[in-house]
Design a protein around this motif. Sequence first.
Motif: not given
Length: 119
Positions: A93-111, A114-118
């Motif tokens: 579910h890395k895409e969904e988790l990335g989207q959630l991080m982008t929504l709440e942090q304003g971080k670029p989606l690709k970045e 990329g952080e999820v596997p870590g």
Amino acid sequence: MEAQSVASHLNSSGFIRSQGLIGGKWTDAYDGKTIKVCNPATGEVITNVPCMGGKETNDAIASAYDAFVSWSKLTAADRSKCLRKWHDLILAHKEELGQLMTLEQGKPLKEAIGEVPGS
């Protein structure tokens, strides 16, 4: 995908939770108070989360202690299986988790993705 529809999709998929987890149960703050979680890019409210205080914290600590007692009785192999399943779910579910991080942090989606596997 537009931020509003991303939030709607994540909400309907169960990726946005608006309660805290205490003792294995999703719960609101005992006094019902909440805090707004806003998208920093648009200012739109994503969700409201419980504003938990000392009582909820103490209950969460007690529940974590109780959970540790049973967790510590598991074999290393059983703990490893549980952690591997959690890891596999995160990656699935890395895409969904990335989207959630982008929504709440304003971080670029690709970045964010990329952080999820870590984690």
